[in-house]
Scaffold this active site. Structure first.
Site, short mmCIF file in Angstrom:
data_model
loop_
_atom_site.label_atom_id
_atom_site.label_comp_id
_atom_site.label_asym_id
_atom_site.label_seq_id
_atom_site.Cartn_x
_atom_site.Cartn_y
_atom_site.Cartn_z
N ASP A 120 0.83 -1.20 0.00
CA ASP A 120 0.00 0.00 0.00
C ASP A 120 0.87 1.25 0.00
O ASP A 120 1.44 1.62 1.02
CB ASP A 120 -0.93 -0.01 1.22
CG ASP A 120 -1.94 1.11 1.18
OD1 ASP A 120 -1.78 2.04 0.35
OD2 ASP A 120 -2.89 1.08 1.97
N ASP A 318 -1.22 5.41 -6.78
CA ASP A 318 -1.63 4.56 -5.66
C ASP A 318 -1.64 3.10 -6.10
O ASP A 318 -2.16 2.78 -7.17
CB ASP A 318 -3.03 4.99 -5.19
CG ASP A 318 -3.52 4.15 -4.02
OD1 ASP A 318 -2.71 3.84 -3.12
OD2 ASP A 318 -4.71 3.77 -4.01
#
Ligand SMILES: *[C@@H]1O[C@H](CO)[C@@H](O)[C@H](O)[C@H]1NC(C)=O
Ligand SMILES: *[C@@H]1O[C@H](CO)[C@@H](O)[C@H](O)[C@H]1NC(C)=O
Ligand SMILES: *[C@@H]1O[C@H](CO)[C@@H](O)[C@H](O)[C@H]1NC(C)=O
Ligand SMILES: *[C@@H]1O[C@H](CO)[C@@H](O)[C@H](O)[C@H]1NC(C)=O
Ligand SMILES: *[C@@H]1O[C@H](CO)[C@@H](O)[C@H](O)[C@H]1NC(C)=O
Length: 438
Positions: A120, A318
């Site tokens: 992440d 992301d």
């Protein structure tokens, strides 16, 4: 009772049919770890080697809708990050609730206990479900079996990086509430091993209890650039540099890589500067200055793409969002030009995607223009096709309208089969085509 003899063969054939639906994947795939020195194998969570793949094969529509629904939660989480918040939580309820897309193998403790962790880039902390966790699912890190495990004391600097820490005994704990869910974790330290690199005293959140929402069975590895992240805790080892190549989730093999540290990073790669938002120090902002569909540079006012540290507006890369989200006027410009180019039959929608065709189409490329770097995406990076090939959709959408939607998110489908290099010391992000779907 008269029906029993005829039911039995039926049940048997049903059982056989069910078994043949789920053949043993291990016989044809090598699911062992092929992690080398500082390079880890990256798997899609739906990969045949992933223990978290859906138990029952989902249809194409179900898979897409499932991923898009999880994206909604992710977008809300990212929007909450860019909002006006002074406290920087090391973990948010959203992160725990949301599901991961790409996972790597990690080992915690001494002797090492294998765990899968989700990559992440928009989060700093690592967290894993720990012994005695109430509400966690199967894979648990057994702290009692590790000779190097220790809870972090209340006076330790890491304790100040969590919201509302509480001190029970000597351990630093924190509770997070999101909606009706509460997550309790203890700030802990232990040896983390990634590929062949041991990282002693790694600080992470040991999840002890979760109410209401189930925790995904894997942990989370925060690759952001804030204070508790992998980058911050391994400055001397990896020099705040890493790259990944994310495999295409539609391929059966799904193998990519996460390369940590400056060694063996690509030399031929285009870069754009990384921008820092002091309010959201973990996010990787870049300056997107325009988008082209085919050769046509779209007429997008600079103000709607502008980076703004006050509002959180701008563009981030992301790893955890699946489909790129663009602020409304930007998405509309891309979509309208795309439809104009494709000129095929009626347009339908599927879930949150509003540009689908039920016939084959000839698609233009889409180029994302960043400061000093143009990234031209081939159609496989933005079109999704149903298994039968009958439906094709443009796999991008407008940012959810009901939240602070100022953020453009370059998501993982648009990054697949590219190497994305995060070079924090030189404050730049690089992108180069690289097939990493075996
Ligand atoms: C590790 O090395 C082997 C042999 O060179 C290679 O097949 C494998 O893909 C490598 N693993 C990663 C994650 O790069
Ligand atoms: C944190 O959560 C745990 C478990 O749900 C609970 O026992 C504890 O009282 C909570 N602590 C605070 C300070 O709310
Ligand atoms: C998966 O990869 C293996 C080894 O690289 C290869 O032999 C096999 O054909 C691939 N399978 C598919 C379905 O692409
Ligand atoms: C950022 O947004 C705020 C609020 O809309 C605005 O007042 C400010 O001028 C913007 N800053 C820049 C540098 O554009
Ligand atoms: C990117 O593309 C634009 C429009 O085609 C062009 O004007 C610009 O020079 C390109 N920039 C780089 C760094 O290649």
């Amino acid at each position: 009772m008269r029906t029993t003899p005829s039911l039995l063969p039926l049940l048997l054939s049903l059982l056989l049919a069910l078994l043949s639906l789920y053949p043993s994947q291990g016989s044809t795939l090598n699911c062992g770890s092929s992690d080398n020195s500082s390079t880890l194998e990256v798997m899609h969570v739906y990969s045949p080697c992933s223990p978290f793949r859906p138990k029952k094969a989902l249809t194409w529509e179900q898979t897409i809708l499932d991923m898009a629904a999880k994206d909604e939660a992710r977008l809300l989480y990212l929007s909450s990050l860019v909002g006006q918040r002074s406290i920087v939580p090391i973990a948010s309820g959203r992160q725990i609730i949301q599901s991961p897309t790409y996972i790597v193998r990690a080992k915690f403790g001494t002797p090492a206990q294998p765990m899968f962790v989700a990559m992440d880039t928009s989060s700093d902390v690592a967290w894993i479900p720990c012994t005695g966790c109430v509400g966690c699912s199967s894979s648990i890190f057994n702290t009692a079996m590790s000779s190097t495990y220790k809870p972090v004391g209340c006076s330790a600097p890491q304790c100040n990086q969590v919201p509302n820490p509480t001190c029970g005994g000597s351990a630093c704990s924190f509770n997070l509430t999101y909606g009706s869910s509460t997550i309790s974790a203890t700030v802990s330290q232990d040896t983390l091993a990634l590929a062949q690199d041991p990282i002693p005293n790694y600080a992470f959140g040991c999840v002890k209890a979760v109410t209401e929402s189930p925790v995904p069975p894997q942990g989370l590895l925060g690759l952001g650039r804030g204070s508790m992240s992998l980058l911050s805790q391994t400055k001397s080892l990896y020099q705040s540099t890493f790259s990944y190549c994310l495999p295409d989730f539609r391929s059966a093999n799904f193998s990519g890589s996460l390369r940590l540290g400056p060694v063996s990073q690509p030399q031929r790669i285009k870069f754009t500067p990384l921008l820092t938002n002091p309010r959201r120090s973990s996010l990787y902002y870049v300056n997107m200055i325009g988008i082209s569909v085919g050769r046509q540079l779209l007429n997008i006012p600079a103000s709607v793409l502008a980076f703004n540290t006050t509002t959180g507006a701008g563009t981030i890369f992301d790893s955890g969002t699946v489909f790129t989200r663009l602020v409304q006027p930007v998405y509309v410009a891309v979509r309208d030009e795309f439809r104009r180019r494709v000129k095929a039959g009626p347009v339908s929608s599927l879930g949150g995607f509003d540009t689908c065709y039920s016939q084959s189409i000839v698609s233009p490329t889409i180029t994302l223009h960043f400061t000093n770097m143009n990234v031209t995406l081939p159609p496989e990076n933005f079109l999704i096709h149903s298994t039968a090939g009958t439906i094709t959709c443009l796999a991008m959408a407008a940012s959810p309208g009901n939240v602070n939607s100022v953020l453009n998110v370059i998501a993982n489908m648009q990054q697949q089969n590219h190497r994305v290099l995060y070079d924090v010391p030189n404050s730049r992000l690089g992108v180069a085509r690289e097939p990493c779907t075996r």
